[in-house]
Design an enzyme around this catalytic site. Structure first.
Site, PDB file in Angstrom:
ATOM      1  N   GLU A  52     -36.685  29.017  10.871  1.00  0.00           N
ATOM      2  CA  GLU A  52     -37.668  29.954  11.395  1.00  0.00           C
ATOM      3  C   GLU A  52     -38.950  29.241  11.834  1.00  0.00           C
ATOM      4  O   GLU A  52     -39.574  29.612  12.832  1.00  0.00           O
ATOM      5  CB  GLU A  52     -38.010  31.007  10.331  1.00  0.00           C
ATOM      6  CG  GLU A  52     -36.838  31.873   9.912  1.00  0.00           C
ATOM      7  CD  GLU A  52     -36.091  31.333   8.705  1.00  0.00           C
ATOM      8  OE1 GLU A  52     -35.593  32.137   7.905  1.00  0.00           O
ATOM      9  OE2 GLU A  52     -36.003  30.092   8.557  1.00  0.00           O
ATOM     10  N   ALA A 164       9.332   7.971  -1.688  1.00  0.00           N
ATOM     11  CA  ALA A 164       9.548   7.851  -3.131  1.00  0.00           C
ATOM     12  C   ALA A 164       8.798   6.654  -3.705  1.00  0.00           C
ATOM     13  O   ALA A 164       8.350   6.672  -4.862  1.00  0.00           O
ATOM     14  CB  ALA A 164      11.039   7.744  -3.434  1.00  0.00           C
ATOM     15  N   SER A 168       2.599   6.100   2.126  1.00  0.00           N
ATOM     16  CA  SER A 168       2.203   7.346   2.796  1.00  0.00           C
ATOM     17  C   SER A 168       1.436   7.124   4.090  1.00  0.00           C
ATOM     18  O   SER A 168       1.043   8.099   4.731  1.00  0.00           O
ATOM     19  CB  SER A 168       1.342   8.188   1.847  1.00  0.00           C
ATOM     20  OG  SER A 168       0.152   7.502   1.508  1.00  0.00           O
ATOM     21  N   TRP A 170       1.221   6.048   7.933  1.00  0.00           N
ATOM     22  CA  TRP A 170       0.513   7.320   8.035  1.00  0.00           C
ATOM     23  C   TRP A 170       1.524   8.404   8.370  1.00  0.00           C
ATOM     24  O   TRP A 170       2.450   8.183   9.147  1.00  0.00           O
ATOM     25  CB  TRP A 170      -0.559   7.261   9.110  1.00  0.00           C
ATOM     26  CG  TRP A 170      -1.664   6.307   8.810  1.00  0.00           C
ATOM     27  CD1 TRP A 170      -1.851   5.071   9.337  1.00  0.00           C
ATOM     28  CD2 TRP A 170      -2.752   6.513   7.917  1.00  0.00           C
ATOM     29  NE1 TRP A 170      -3.001   4.504   8.848  1.00  0.00           N
ATOM     30  CE2 TRP A 170      -3.574   5.371   7.978  1.00  0.00           C
ATOM     31  CE3 TRP A 170      -3.118   7.577   7.080  1.00  0.00           C
ATOM     32  CZ2 TRP A 170      -4.734   5.245   7.214  1.00  0.00           C
ATOM     33  CZ3 TRP A 170      -4.274   7.446   6.343  1.00  0.00           C
ATOM     34  CH2 TRP A 170      -5.064   6.290   6.418  1.00  0.00           C
ATOM     35  N   ARG A 184     -14.903  16.349   4.787  1.00  0.00           N
ATOM     36  CA  ARG A 184     -15.665  15.511   3.861  1.00  0.00           C
ATOM     37  C   ARG A 184     -17.159  15.681   4.099  1.00  0.00           C
ATOM     38  O   ARG A 184     -17.950  15.753   3.155  1.00  0.00           O
ATOM     39  CB  ARG A 184     -15.287  14.034   4.041  1.00  0.00           C
ATOM     40  CG  ARG A 184     -13.913  13.661   3.534  1.00  0.00           C
ATOM     41  CD  ARG A 184     -13.655  12.173   3.744  1.00  0.00           C
ATOM     42  NE  ARG A 184     -12.287  11.814   3.411  1.00  0.00           N
ATOM     43  CZ  ARG A 184     -11.755  10.622   3.651  1.00  0.00           C
ATOM     44  NH1 ARG A 184     -12.479   9.679   4.244  1.00  0.00           N
ATOM     45  NH2 ARG A 184     -10.491  10.374   3.315  1.00  0.00           N
ATOM     46  N   GLY A 287      -3.173  13.561  -5.009  1.00  0.00           N
ATOM     47  CA  GLY A 287      -1.727  13.588  -4.985  1.00  0.00           C
ATOM     48  C   GLY A 287      -1.168  14.898  -5.498  1.00  0.00           C
ATOM     49  O   GLY A 287      -1.916  15.814  -5.871  1.00  0.00           O
TER      50      GLY A 287
END
Length: 354
Positions: A52, A164, A168, A170, A184, A287
């Site tokens: 404001e 397994a 990961s 990508w 984030r 995870g």
């Protein structure tokens, strides 16, 4: 005449501070006279003037008799800056349109009362849902609740998050990984587990944002690692910024700047982050075990799931380690948004109360 177009502009202005205002809310303001915008502003950072004030400065004498559109009820208390409700009264505006009232006990209708006591008309509820979406954590905490928890997962089309072996990188593409930086950047804390740290060595900080927002102005999130067995490594990306690292659990010998808290339940952790750190928005990047535990305890407000057009097979790791044996135990989710991000798809879902 009141027009939602001016409130939409105020919302767009508020977004300009979404990465830099924490712990303050994102607020935008537009001053309109004779159907022309004569002043506008947003709150850029805690300690700096509110939206404001910037809008009134730009409007100058044209603010007298004008209509002010504000995405959140003007504050009514002296903090690091004077009350905005009083500033609007002194400027002589004729009407104030608020997207929503502020549940902060220091405001909570008091701003509106100051305006009306001065003979200034008020309207509440214009584009309220859109404006509230900018401050989900702030509004939830100020209303007496815990921080707003977003759980982010990246998975293959068959719901797998890693091979397994734990490999990961990508699953999703570069565009999706850039998109995660936004979540984030709007979070006061990013929570993960020690298994993710050991497997992926993540930084969990904001490194790049789409658009032209400067990384230097981002309020970096506190990285919170749950480590109940003292397995935190001596070398990890997280130690590049030890002052923004909190270890919860046993206390290994790491950089002196790293803060340690004892083991505690997840709900207590969220409450402590709120009380001790003024953290209102939390992003969980973890995870399947920790992610499943947040779900099981009913601590997730929103799921952000990135699905990649790939299949990892039945031996790969599932998205959540949650054991269910009957259909009545299933976790029902409500789809809020579906967006293509590069070659991946982003789903935003909210849990459905059982």
């Amino acid at each position: 005449m009141i027009s939602p177009l001016y409130m939409q502009r105020a919302i767009e202005l508020a977004k300009q501070g979404q990465y830099s205002t924490r712990p303050n809310p994102n607020v935008g303001c537009v001053i309109v006279k004779d159907n022309q915008i004569v002043g506008e502003g947003f709150h850029p950072q805690a300690g700096q003037p509110h939206a404001e004030v910037f809008a009134l400065r730009q409007a100058g004498e044209q603010a007298r008799g004008a209509i002010a559109y504000v995405t959140l009820e003007p504050c009514a208390h002296f903090g690091r800056t004077p009350p905005c409700a009083n500033a609007l009264v002194e400027a002589g505006v004729s009407h104030v349109v608020m997207a929503s009232l502020d549940p902060n006990p220091l405001v909570a209708g008091k701003g509106q009362a100051i305006l009306e006591a001065a003979g200034i008309g008020t309207t509440v509820g214009v584009l309220e849902a859109e404006a509230r979406a900018l401050n989900k954590g702030f509004l939830q905490v100020m209303a007496g609740g815990r921080p707003y928890v977003r759980l982010k997962m990246a998975a293959s089309l068959d719901g797998r998050t890693a091979m397994a072996s734990g490999e990961s990188k990508w699953i999703t593409g570069e565009a999706a990984r850039l998109d995660v930086q936004h979540w984030r950047a709007i979070s006061g804390a990013v929570i993960t587990g020690i298994n993710t740290v050991l497997a992926d060595d993540p930084g969990l900080n904001v490194r790049q944002l789409s658009g032209d927002f400067s990384i230097e102005n981002v309020v970096q999130p506190l990285r919170v690692v749950l480590d109940r067995q003292g397995r935190f490594p001596q070398q990890t990306q997280l130690l590049n910024h030890p002052e923004k690292l909190l270890l919860v659990g046993t206390q290994p010998t790491v950089a002196p700047a790293v803060e340690h808290w004892p083991n505690m339940a997840l709900a207590q952790l969220l409450n402590e982050l709120k009380q001790q750190k003024q953290i209102y928005d939390v992003l969980v990047e973890a995870g399947p075990t920790l992610a499943g535990e947040f779900l099981r305890q009913g601590l997730v407000d929103e799921l952000i799931v990135y699905l990649a057009p790939t299949l990892l097979g039945c031996d790969a790791r599932a998205m959540f380690n949650v054991s269910l044996s009957q259909m009545r135990e299933q976790y029902r989710l409500q789809l809020q948004e579906l967006t293509q991000v590069g070659q991946d798809v982003r789903l935003i879902l909210t849990p459905v109360a059982p």
